[in-house]
Design a protein around this motif. Structure first.
Motif, mmCIF file in Angstrom:
data_model
loop_
_atom_site.group_PDB
_atom_site.id
_atom_site.type_symbol
_atom_site.label_atom_id
_atom_site.label_comp_id
_atom_site.label_asym_id
_atom_site.label_seq_id
_atom_site.Cartn_x
_atom_site.Cartn_y
_atom_site.Cartn_z
ATOM 1 N N ALA A 188 -0.698 -4.879 -5.802
ATOM 2 C CA ALA A 188 -0.701 -4.390 -4.422
ATOM 3 C C ALA A 188 -0.664 -5.551 -3.428
ATOM 4 C CB ALA A 188 -1.920 -3.507 -4.178
ATOM 5 N N LYS A 189 -1.345 -6.624 -3.748
ATOM 6 C CA LYS A 189 -1.329 -7.798 -2.863
ATOM 7 C C LYS A 189 0.063 -8.407 -2.781
ATOM 8 C CE LYS A 189 -4.718 -10.735 -3.484
ATOM 9 N NZ LYS A 189 -5.707 -11.556 -4.238
ATOM 10 N N GLN A 190 0.774 -8.368 -3.895
ATOM 11 C CA GLN A 190 2.133 -8.911 -3.922
ATOM 12 C C GLN A 190 3.161 -7.924 -3.364
ATOM 13 O OE1 GLN A 190 2.946 -12.059 -4.770
ATOM 14 N NE2 GLN A 190 0.748 -12.431 -5.052
ATOM 15 N N ASN A 191 2.784 -6.636 -3.348
ATOM 16 C CA ASN A 191 3.683 -5.574 -2.872
ATOM 17 C C ASN A 191 2.901 -4.675 -1.919
ATOM 18 O OD1 ASN A 191 6.157 -5.847 -4.937
ATOM 19 N ND2 ASN A 191 4.243 -6.093 -6.085
ATOM 20 N N PRO A 192 2.648 -5.149 -0.700
ATOM 21 C CA PRO A 192 1.680 -4.499 0.186
ATOM 22 C C PRO A 192 2.069 -3.130 0.731
ATOM 23 C CG PRO A 192 2.754 -6.347 1.281
ATOM 24 C CD PRO A 192 3.144 -6.417 -0.156
ATOM 25 N N ARG A 193 3.228 -2.639 0.381
ATOM 26 C CA ARG A 193 3.506 -1.244 0.762
ATOM 27 C C ARG A 193 2.709 -0.282 -0.117
ATOM 28 N NH1 ARG A 193 8.267 1.080 -1.917
ATOM 29 N NH2 ARG A 193 8.684 -0.075 -3.821
ATOM 30 N N TRP A 194 2.192 -0.798 -1.243
ATOM 31 C CA TRP A 194 1.332 -0.003 -2.115
ATOM 32 C C TRP A 194 -0.123 -0.141 -1.690
ATOM 33 C CZ3 TRP A 194 2.952 3.479 -5.584
ATOM 34 C CH2 TRP A 194 4.272 3.401 -6.037
ATOM 35 N N ASN A 195 -0.858 0.964 -1.782
ATOM 36 C CA ASN A 195 -2.294 0.990 -1.563
ATOM 37 C C ASN A 195 -2.986 1.253 -2.895
ATOM 38 O OD1 ASN A 195 -2.262 1.153 1.555
ATOM 39 N ND2 ASN A 195 -0.892 2.796 0.921
ATOM 40 N N VAL A 196 -4.252 0.900 -2.990
ATOM 41 C CA VAL A 196 -5.017 1.158 -4.202
ATOM 42 C C VAL A 196 -5.943 2.349 -3.974
ATOM 43 C CG1 VAL A 196 -6.698 0.242 -5.850
ATOM 44 C CG2 VAL A 196 -4.926 -1.253 -4.898
ATOM 45 N N SER A 197 -5.872 3.303 -4.875
ATOM 46 C CA SER A 197 -6.762 4.464 -4.857
ATOM 47 C C SER A 197 -7.747 4.333 -6.005
ATOM 48 C CB SER A 197 -5.950 5.757 -5.015
ATOM 49 O OG SER A 197 -6.800 6.874 -5.234
ATOM 50 N N VAL A 198 -9.000 4.661 -5.736
ATOM 51 C CA VAL A 198 -10.048 4.616 -6.760
ATOM 52 C C VAL A 198 -10.729 5.981 -6.801
ATOM 53 C CG1 VAL A 198 -12.228 3.542 -7.455
ATOM 54 C CG2 VAL A 198 -10.424 2.143 -6.428
ATOM 55 N N GLN A 199 -11.106 6.429 -7.988
ATOM 56 C CA GLN A 199 -11.777 7.724 -8.111
ATOM 57 C C GLN A 199 -13.241 7.596 -7.696
ATOM 58 O OE1 GLN A 199 -10.299 8.392 -12.264
ATOM 59 N NE2 GLN A 199 -9.795 10.415 -11.455
ATOM 60 N N THR A 200 -13.458 7.589 -6.394
ATOM 61 C CA THR A 200 -14.796 7.341 -5.865
ATOM 62 C C THR A 200 -15.783 8.438 -6.244
ATOM 63 O OG1 THR A 200 -14.271 8.414 -3.756
ATOM 64 C CG2 THR A 200 -13.856 6.048 -3.920
ATOM 65 N N HIS A 201 -15.297 9.649 -6.481
ATOM 66 C CA HIS A 201 -16.205 10.740 -6.835
ATOM 67 C C HIS A 201 -16.905 10.475 -8.171
ATOM 68 C CE1 HIS A 201 -12.276 11.623 -8.546
ATOM 69 N NE2 HIS A 201 -12.830 12.435 -9.412
ATOM 70 N N LYS A 202 -16.247 9.700 -9.050
ATOM 71 C CA LYS A 202 -16.883 9.390 -10.332
ATOM 72 C C LYS A 202 -18.017 8.392 -10.156
ATOM 73 C CE LYS A 202 -13.121 10.869 -13.233
ATOM 74 N NZ LYS A 202 -12.291 10.634 -14.445
ATOM 75 N N PHE A 203 -17.871 7.497 -9.197
ATOM 76 C CA PHE A 203 -18.959 6.580 -8.897
ATOM 77 C C PHE A 203 -20.108 7.316 -8.212
ATOM 78 C CE2 PHE A 203 -15.363 3.619 -9.202
ATOM 79 C CZ PHE A 203 -15.905 2.649 -10.033
ATOM 80 N N MET A 204 -19.768 8.304 -7.396
ATOM 81 C CA MET A 204 -20.798 9.086 -6.711
ATOM 82 C C MET A 204 -21.414 10.150 -7.604
ATOM 83 S SD MET A 204 -19.346 9.558 -2.811
ATOM 84 C CE MET A 204 -17.654 10.077 -3.219
#
Length: 207
Positions: A188-204
């Motif tokens: 994503a850093k090298q291709n900044p049109r991409w965003n990173v999604s994380v499954q935050t509900h699993k951490f919560m």
């Protein structure tokens, strides 16, 4: 119950419905009422909802009952998910939800045409059964689940087929989260049109 009624969308194989916080993608953090339907025509090996795959396990529920339960909570956003929710006609369900002023999101692999009134299409295509072009063009959000480096190639392939307004997300597959996340972050850093999604509900630790 006749198959015709099921096909018309008056009844749907409801697996579960619940009020929670959207845990991934563009709408992360948004309170939403989830409607999960049974049946899947893709079958990912890493799927965390394999219990939904066989719709015969879930007796069809009337759309009116599904909507009544949704209205009983404070949410004004609905997420229709599965399984693969586009296996069923969703016109009646979305029509009734719209009468109650809900904003309607859908999470789909894009293997079937979209039906009904949908405000936001989250498309998560899988290589074993690629999405329809018409769904790619409707996507508001392209969310690619990344289990290995080869999934980044799949991500780029699909990104060329969506509209310019579509938001792009890479999401680590949960079982390899620690191993694959560094590669996703660097990509994503090298291709900044991409965003990173994380499954935050699993951490919560919420649904």
């Amino acid at each position: 119950m006749s198959k015709d009624i099921l096909r018309q969308g008056a009844l749907l194989p409801l697996v579960e419905d619940f009020y929670t916080i959207q845990g991934e993608g563009f709408h992360t953090g948004k309170p939403a009422y989830f409607i999960r339907l049974g049946g899947c025509d893709v079958g990912c090996g890493w799927c965390d909802a394999k219990f939904t795959w066989n719709p015969r396990k879930f007796p069809p529920v009337a759309v009116e009952e599904i909507v009544r339960r949704a209205v009983a909570c404070q949410a004004k956003a609905i997420v229709i998910t599965g399984g693969e929710p586009t296996l069923y006609p969703l016109g009646k369900l979305t029509e009734e939800l719209k009468k109650e002023d809900f904003e309607i999101f859908i999470e789909t692999s894009g293997t079937n045409p979209l039906t009904g009134t949908i405000d936001w299409v989250c498309l998560s295509p899988k290589p074993q059964q690629p999405p329809l072009q018409e769904v790619l063009l409707r996507a508001d959000e392209l969310k690619i689940i990344v289990e290995s480096q080869s999934d980044l190639e799949w991500a780029e392939e699909n990104s060329k087929k969506v509209s310019d307004r579509c938001l792009l997300f890479l999401q680590p597959e949960w079982s390899v989260f620690r191993e694959i996340t560094p590669a996703i972050v660097e990509y994503a850093k090298q291709n900044p049109r991409w965003n990173v999604s994380v499954q935050t509900h699993k951490f919560m630790k919420i649904p």
